[in-house]
Scaffold this motif. Structure first.
Motif, PDB file in Angstrom:
ATOM      1  N   ALA A   1       0.865  -1.182   0.000  1.00 24.14           N
ATOM      2  CA  ALA A   1       0.000   0.000   0.000  1.00 24.14           C
ATOM      3  C   ALA A   1       0.906   1.238   0.000  1.00 24.14           C
ATOM      4  O   ALA A   1       1.934   1.257   0.691  1.00 24.14           O
ATOM      5  CB  ALA A   1      -0.889  -0.005   1.235  1.00 24.14           C
ATOM      6  N   SER A   2       0.513   2.249  -0.753  1.00 18.97           N
ATOM      7  CA  SER A   2       1.324   3.465  -0.880  1.00 18.97           C
ATOM      8  C   SER A   2       1.731   4.003   0.489  1.00 18.97           C
ATOM      9  O   SER A   2       0.918   4.075   1.420  1.00 18.97           O
ATOM     10  CB  SER A   2       0.511   4.530  -1.629  1.00 18.97           C
ATOM     11  N   GLY A   3       2.994   4.394   0.608  1.00 14.78           N
ATOM     12  CA  GLY A   3       3.467   5.072   1.818  1.00 14.78           C
ATOM     13  C   GLY A   3       3.862   4.155   2.949  1.00 14.78           C
ATOM     14  O   GLY A   3       4.222   4.634   4.029  1.00 14.78           O
TER      15      GLY A   3
ATOM     16  N   LYS B   1       5.248   6.069  -2.527  1.00 16.35           N
ATOM     17  CA  LYS B   1       4.651   7.083  -1.655  1.00 16.35           C
ATOM     18  C   LYS B   1       4.048   8.155  -2.572  1.00 16.35           C
ATOM     19  O   LYS B   1       4.579   8.428  -3.659  1.00 16.35           O
ATOM     20  CB  LYS B   1       5.764   7.683  -0.786  1.00 16.35           C
ATOM     21  N   THR B   2       2.962   8.756  -2.162  1.00 16.78           N
ATOM     22  CA  THR B   2       2.343   9.809  -2.986  1.00 16.78           C
ATOM     23  C   THR B   2       3.316  10.970  -3.206  1.00 16.78           C
ATOM     24  O   THR B   2       3.917  11.471  -2.252  1.00 16.78           O
ATOM     25  CB  THR B   2       1.065  10.329  -2.300  1.00 16.78           C
TER      26      THR B   2
ATOM     27  N   ASN C   1      -4.132   9.649  -5.833  1.00 13.38           N
ATOM     28  CA  ASN C   1      -4.528   9.669  -4.429  1.00 13.38           C
ATOM     29  C   ASN C   1      -5.567  10.772  -4.259  1.00 13.38           C
ATOM     30  O   ASN C   1      -5.230  11.953  -4.219  1.00 13.38           O
ATOM     31  CB  ASN C   1      -3.297   9.908  -3.543  1.00 13.38           C
TER      32      ASN C   1
ATOM     33  N   LYS D   1      -7.376   5.950  -6.035  1.00 16.22           N
ATOM     34  CA  LYS D   1      -7.386   5.428  -4.662  1.00 16.22           C
ATOM     35  C   LYS D   1      -8.429   6.168  -3.844  1.00 16.22           C
ATOM     36  O   LYS D   1      -8.352   7.379  -3.664  1.00 16.22           O
ATOM     37  CB  LYS D   1      -6.000   5.598  -4.044  1.00 16.22           C
TER      38      LYS D   1
ATOM     39  N   ILE E   1      -9.114   0.625   0.338  1.00 12.04           N
ATOM     40  CA  ILE E   1      -9.375   1.991   0.735  1.00 12.04           C
ATOM     41  C   ILE E   1      -8.107   2.658   1.296  1.00 12.04           C
ATOM     42  O   ILE E   1      -7.154   1.955   1.659  1.00 12.04           O
ATOM     43  CB  ILE E   1     -10.477   2.051   1.846  1.00 12.04           C
ATOM     44  N   ASN E   2      -8.143   3.956   1.416  1.00  5.80           N
ATOM     45  CA  ASN E   2      -7.103   4.684   2.138  1.00  5.80           C
ATOM     46  C   ASN E   2      -7.422   4.591   3.639  1.00  5.80           C
ATOM     47  O   ASN E   2      -8.388   3.936   4.036  1.00  5.80           O
ATOM     48  CB  ASN E   2      -7.085   6.153   1.689  1.00  5.80           C
TER      49      ASN E   2
ATOM     50  N   SER F   1      -5.460   2.880  10.237  1.00  7.80           N
ATOM     51  CA  SER F   1      -5.122   1.769   9.336  1.00  7.80           C
ATOM     52  C   SER F   1      -4.931   0.512  10.178  1.00  7.80           C
ATOM     53  O   SER F   1      -5.010   0.554  11.399  1.00  7.80           O
ATOM     54  CB  SER F   1      -3.841   2.094   8.559  1.00  7.80           C
ATOM     55  N   GLY F   2      -4.674  -0.612   9.512  1.00  6.36           N
ATOM     56  CA  GLY F   2      -4.428  -1.861  10.231  1.00  6.36           C
ATOM     57  C   GLY F   2      -5.697  -2.667  10.463  1.00  6.36           C
ATOM     58  O   GLY F   2      -6.742  -2.396   9.857  1.00  6.36           O
TER      59      GLY F   2
ATOM     60  N   VAL G   1      -7.488  -2.899  -0.164  1.00  9.52           N
ATOM     61  CA  VAL G   1      -6.487  -2.471   0.828  1.00  9.52           C
ATOM     62  C   VAL G   1      -7.184  -2.176   2.147  1.00  9.52           C
ATOM     63  O   VAL G   1      -8.245  -1.563   2.154  1.00  9.52           O
ATOM     64  CB  VAL G   1      -5.786  -1.152   0.417  1.00  9.52           C
TER      65      VAL G   1
ATOM     66  N   GLY H   1      -5.978  -3.332   6.353  1.00  7.42           N
ATOM     67  CA  GLY H   1      -5.849  -4.322   7.412  1.00  7.42           C
ATOM     68  C   GLY H   1      -5.418  -5.695   6.962  1.00  7.42           C
ATOM     69  O   GLY H   1      -5.569  -6.657   7.720  1.00  7.42           O
TER      70      GLY H   1
ATOM     71  N   GLY I   1      -0.302  -2.897   3.896  1.00  8.58           N
ATOM     72  CA  GLY I   1       0.267  -1.649   4.379  1.00  8.58           C
ATOM     73  C   GLY I   1       0.852  -1.774   5.767  1.00  8.58           C
ATOM     74  O   GLY I   1       1.971  -2.272   5.947  1.00  8.58           O
ATOM     75  N   THR I   2       0.066  -1.374   6.768  1.00  5.67           N
ATOM     76  CA  THR I   2       0.544  -1.300   8.146  1.00  5.67           C
ATOM     77  C   THR I   2       1.206  -2.595   8.623  1.00  5.67           C
ATOM     78  O   THR I   2       2.200  -2.555   9.363  1.00  5.67           O
ATOM     79  CB  THR I   2      -0.655  -0.945   9.065  1.00  5.67           C
TER      80      THR I   2
HETATM   81  C1  LIG Z   1       2.320   5.777   7.618  1.00  7.55           C
HETATM   82  C2  LIG Z   1       1.361   5.683   6.464  1.00  7.55           C
HETATM   83  C3  LIG Z   1       1.604   6.456   5.332  1.00  7.55           C
HETATM   84  C4  LIG Z   1       0.711   6.377   4.229  1.00  7.55           C
HETATM   85  N1  LIG Z   1       0.967   7.133   3.123  1.00  7.55           N
HETATM   86  C5  LIG Z   1       0.113   7.058   2.062  1.00  7.55           C
HETATM   87  C6  LIG Z   1       0.365   7.794   0.879  1.00  7.55           C
HETATM   88  O1  LIG Z   1       1.361   8.511   0.740  1.00  7.55           O
HETATM   89  N2  LIG Z   1      -0.535   7.681  -0.137  1.00  7.55           N
HETATM   90  C7  LIG Z   1      -1.664   6.876  -0.077  1.00  7.55           C
HETATM   91  O2  LIG Z   1      -2.438   6.805  -1.027  1.00  7.55           O
HETATM   92  N3  LIG Z   1      -1.896   6.144   1.048  1.00  7.55           N
HETATM   93  C8  LIG Z   1      -1.051   6.220   2.101  1.00  7.55           C
HETATM   94  N4  LIG Z   1      -1.298   5.485   3.226  1.00  7.55           N
HETATM   95  C9  LIG Z   1      -2.488   4.606   3.260  1.00  7.55           C
HETATM   96  C10 LIG Z   1      -2.129   3.181   2.890  1.00  7.55           C
HETATM   97  O3  LIG Z   1      -1.644   3.110   1.572  1.00  7.55           O
HETATM   98  C11 LIG Z   1      -3.359   2.243   3.036  1.00  7.55           C
HETATM   99  O4  LIG Z   1      -4.355   2.653   2.136  1.00  7.55           O
HETATM  100  C12 LIG Z   1      -3.927   2.249   4.449  1.00  7.55           C
HETATM  101  O5  LIG Z   1      -2.895   2.292   5.418  1.00  7.55           O
HETATM  102  C13 LIG Z   1      -4.811   1.021   4.690  1.00  7.55           C
HETATM  103  O6  LIG Z   1      -4.089  -0.167   4.551  1.00  7.55           O
HETATM  104  P1  LIG Z   1      -3.452  -0.965   5.815  1.00  7.55           P
HETATM  105  O7  LIG Z   1      -4.537  -1.091   6.832  1.00  7.55           O
HETATM  106  O8  LIG Z   1      -2.980  -2.262   5.263  1.00  7.55           O
HETATM  107  O9  LIG Z   1      -2.324  -0.114   6.328  1.00  7.55           O
HETATM  108  C14 LIG Z   1      -0.425   5.531   4.308  1.00  7.55           C
HETATM  109  C15 LIG Z   1      -0.645   4.758   5.469  1.00  7.55           C
HETATM  110  C16 LIG Z   1       0.231   4.826   6.537  1.00  7.55           C
HETATM  111  C17 LIG Z   1      -0.038   3.978   7.739  1.00  7.55           C
END
Ligand SMILES: Cc1cc2nc3c(=O)[nH]c(=O)nc-3n(C[C@H](O)[C@H](O)[C@H](O)COP(=O)(O)O)c2cc1C
Length: 283
Positions: free
Chosen positions: A15-17, A41-42, A124, A162, A188-189, A213-214, A239, A241, A262-263
């Motif tokens: 997942a981005s970032g 990363k965005t 994004n 996204k 989702i974001n 997130s998570g 996306v 968790g 992601g997380t």
């Molecule tokens: C520290 C961090 C930085 C993130 N940066 C971006 C980002 O730059 N662009 C984006 O579209 N999503 C970003 N996200 C969102 C993640 O890409 C992802 O959509 C979100 O965390 C849900 O997934 P997860 O529960 O697996 O973490 C970020 C999430 C975290 C935790």
């Protein structure tokens, strides 16, 4: 397999970032171990330091962040980071693009369209940690369609949008992205959330705002994917968790064609590899 017009060896992305390909290359000798490609990363037009601290908080079953899109900016992205990724990433590089106006997005997309290191573009329109642009565009169907149409006119590369679940109807936003010409939606974001400073009654985060997130958002992501699946024909990348093979299988069963982790990668950098091989055994 083909997802949103992009050829992937298997259905697991980052997942981005949440994954630093340069650090990973330095530490593990591989930029994107176990991942079918790499989502950046965005990137925004200008370099950003992100929000003031504090910008991370823990919760019972997830992570809260108010990072605020820190990134090197478009020029350094194009001249330094993207050539590095082009050389070291296995599979396609998906460039996540953010901005504060339609013009911001289009200028970056035009530059990426001419860059051989960029395989696909992820818009994004869902970052909850900046005050303008991004999430405010993605909260409105007309603005989303206008942005995706403009992006579509600027590139023939696969184009993803996204989306955020912190909107009144994510399915309507997905339909707008499809109408604008997106090849896939990423759902989702992070979900809008925060922590409060009891003394002031305001958000404890330096930049206000915040996103969850998570594991806590896994059911929210599942709901979003089901709702979007019923509304659009284009591919969905699920996306939210994902921390196990079962979590990935649930999102795929709900209608996603691929998943992004992601997380969970913060705790276990080997996870993507295990999920990808678990999926190939399970399917
Ligand atoms: C520290 C961090 C930085 C993130 N940066 C971006 C980002 O730059 N662009 C984006 O579209 N999503 C970003 N996200 C969102 C993640 O890409 C992802 O959509 C979100 O965390 C849900 O997934 P997860 O529960 O697996 O973490 C970020 C999430 C975290 C935790």
């Amino acid at each position: 397999m083909r997802v949103g017009g992009l050829e992937l060896a298997h259905p697991v992305l980052n997942a981005s970032g949440t994954w630093d390909a340069e650090q990973s290359h330095r530490l593990f000798g591989e930029a994107n171990p176990g991942l079918a490609g790499f989502v950046t990363k965005t990137v925004t037009p200008e370099p950003r330091a992100g929000n003031p601290a504090p910008r991370i908080a823990t919760t019972a079953s997830g992570l809260l962040n108010s990072i605020g899109l820190p990134n090197v900016g478009r020029t350094a992205f194009l001249t330094d980071l993207l050539p590095f990724l082009q050389q070291h990433v296995h599979g396609p590089v998906i460039c996540s693009v953010g901005g504060f106006s339609l013009h911001d997005y289009v200028e970056t997309i035009v530059a990426l369209d001419g860059h051989p290191g960029c395989s696909a573009i992820e818009l994004n329109v869902s970052c909850p940690n900046v005050e303008t642009g991004c999430a405010s565009i993605g909260a409105d169907a007309d603005e989303t369609e206008r942005l995706v149409l403009a992006a579509r006119a600027a590139t023939a590369k696969p184009l993803f949008a996204k989306l955020s679940a912190s909107v009144s109807d994510i399915a309507e936003i997905a339909q707008a992205a499809e109408a604008g010409g997106a090849d896939a939606v990423v759902c989702i974001n992070t979900v809008k959330a925060t922590v409060v400073d009891r003394a002031t009654g305001a958000s404890r985060f330096g930049g206000g705002g915040g996103g969850l997130s998570g594991p806590a958002i896994r059911p929210v992501a599942l709901h979003a994917v089901l709702a979007v699946r019923a509304a659009v024909e284009i591919d969905i990348i699920g996306v939210g968790g994902v921390g196990s093979v079962d979590d990935a299988l649930d999102l795929l069963a709900a209608g996603a064609s691929a998943v992004a982790v992601g997380t969970a990668l913060f705790r276990d950098p080997t996870l993507a590899q295990r999920i990808a091989s678990g999926l190939s055994r399970a399917r």
